[in-house]
Design a protein around this motif. Structure first.
Motif, PDB file in Angstrom:
ATOM      1  N   HIS A   7       0.776  -1.165   0.025  1.00 45.78           N
ATOM      2  CA  HIS A   7       0.033  -0.104  -0.198  1.00 45.78           C
ATOM      3  C   HIS A   7       0.978   1.147   0.073  1.00 45.78           C
ATOM      4  N   ILE A   8       0.839   2.025  -0.976  1.00 43.53           N
ATOM      5  CA  ILE A   8       1.674   3.240  -1.138  1.00 43.53           C
ATOM      6  C   ILE A   8       0.876   4.423  -0.912  1.00 43.53           C
ATOM      7  N   ILE A  10       0.868   8.489  -1.692  1.00 45.18           N
ATOM      8  CA  ILE A  10       1.384   9.562  -2.485  1.00 45.18           C
ATOM      9  C   ILE A  10       1.038  10.780  -1.758  1.00 45.18           C
ATOM     10  N   ARG A  18      -0.658  13.234  -8.483  1.00 46.77           N
ATOM     11  CA  ARG A  18      -1.028  12.196  -7.676  1.00 46.77           C
ATOM     12  C   ARG A  18      -2.033  11.341  -8.332  1.00 46.77           C
ATOM     13  N   SER A  22      -0.971   7.433  -9.087  1.00 42.82           N
ATOM     14  CA  SER A  22      -1.762   6.400  -8.413  1.00 42.82           C
ATOM     15  C   SER A  22      -2.222   5.396  -9.573  1.00 42.82           C
ATOM     16  N   LEU A  25       0.774   3.055 -10.617  1.00 40.19           N
ATOM     17  CA  LEU A  25       1.056   2.047  -9.580  1.00 40.19           C
ATOM     18  C   LEU A  25       0.311   1.189  -9.519  1.00 40.19           C
ATOM     19  N   GLU A  26      -1.030   1.442  -9.562  1.00 36.52           N
ATOM     20  CA  GLU A  26      -2.315   0.510  -9.424  1.00 36.52           C
ATOM     21  C   GLU A  26      -2.217  -0.501 -10.530  1.00 36.52           C
ATOM     22  N   ARG A  31      -1.758  -0.942  -4.126  1.00 40.60           N
ATOM     23  CA  ARG A  31      -2.803  -0.302  -3.746  1.00 40.60           C
ATOM     24  C   ARG A  31      -2.218   1.275  -3.593  1.00 40.60           C
ATOM     25  N   CYS A  32      -2.942   2.266  -3.592  1.00 37.80           N
ATOM     26  CA  CYS A  32      -2.565   3.500  -3.512  1.00 37.80           C
ATOM     27  C   CYS A  32      -3.329   4.382  -2.958  1.00 37.80           C
ATOM     28  N   GLN A  34      -3.957   8.896  -1.556  1.00 36.12           N
ATOM     29  CA  GLN A  34      -3.324  10.035  -2.100  1.00 36.12           C
ATOM     30  C   GLN A  34      -3.561  11.141  -0.806  1.00 36.12           C
TER      31      GLN A  34
END
Length: 252
Positions: A7-8, A10, A18, A22, A25-26, A31-32, A34
């Motif tokens: 889980h990132i 940003i 953002r 997102s 990366l997804e 998972r992202c 913001q």
């Protein structure tokens, strides 16, 4: 079963950046979440388990450098250990150095390729042994591998360091550097070797972050950082972990 997907979070005041990061990366299996500023960041951290922060330096109000310093000073162990990748303005070497001094694990100058950020995220997560449950406690095996020197213990499973006065908080980069040195105690390691051992393919030519992290690490584990007895400088060679280190298995 708990979701093991990393889980990132940003943190950037630019919504377009953002959203772009997102989506990217997804698409590559993360998972992202913001956050537009420090208040949003703290709200997300309070509500979700975050495995890595992508943190912009230049934001109105609280800057990324201030937020990084606040997280590293957290008494909550899991928050203080979250890996951080800083996004810095192109050519702002001072921001990168200060960010590393404050505990960031890596940095990326803007403008950047999302693919390079992806590679750096994966490298930092690999160095931390993360698989989506990266900051969980030790999973309960029969024994725990330790590196032991003087009155210090380095728990390789839980990624914790215990000194004579109790636990010492290290960032992901600092922990990786300590392990790289201690596992090769009494051997001289060049900066290039240490970069390869701690950053792998993410290392950059002429990267001076090893010197910065050596300084930070000394301040945390040496009684007198100006006269280090563990991490010594070898003129023209690099660095050496001078103490005798043993590898032991302790009951979990």
């Amino acid at each position: 079963m708990a979701d093991k997907t990393p889980h990132i979070l940003i943190v950037d005041d630019d919504r377009e950046i953002r959203d772009l990061l997102s989506r990217f990366l997804e698409k590559h299996g993360f998972r992202c979440s913001q956050a537009a500023d420090g208040r949003d960041m703290r709200r997300v951290l309070a509500d979700a388990k975050i495995d890595l922060l992508v943190l912009d330096v230049m934001m109105p109000g609280e800057t990324g450098l201030q937020l990084c310093a606040q997280l590293r000073a957290e008494r909550n162990t899991s928050l203080s250990r979250i890996p951080i990748i800083m996004l810095t303005a192109a050519g702002e070497e001072t921001d990168r150095i200060v960010g590393l001094e404050m505990g960031a694990d890596d940095y990326l100058p803007k403008p950047f390729s999302p693919r390079e950020l992806l590679a750096r995220i994966r490298a930092v997560l690999r160095r931390g042994g993360m698989d989506g449950s990266s900051l969980d406690e030790n999973s309960g095996g029969e024994t725990v591998p330790m590196l032991v020197f003087d009155n210090w213990r380095v728990d390789l499973s839980a990624r914790r360091v215990h000194g004579p006065d109790g636990e010492v908080e290290l960032s992901t980069g600092e922990f990786d550097l300590l392990v790289a040195l201690a596992e090769r105690a009494q051997r001289v390691l060049s900066r290039d070797q240490l970069l390869d051992l701690t950053k792998g393919r993410a290392a950059q030519p002429f990267d001076r972050s090893i010197d910065v992290q050596i300084g930070r690490l000394r301040r945390k584990i040496e009684a007198d950082p100006a006269q280090p007895k563990f991490i010594t400088t070898v003129r023209g060679g690099g660095y050496m972990f001078a103490a005798k280190v043993s590898r032991e298995n302790h009951p979990a």
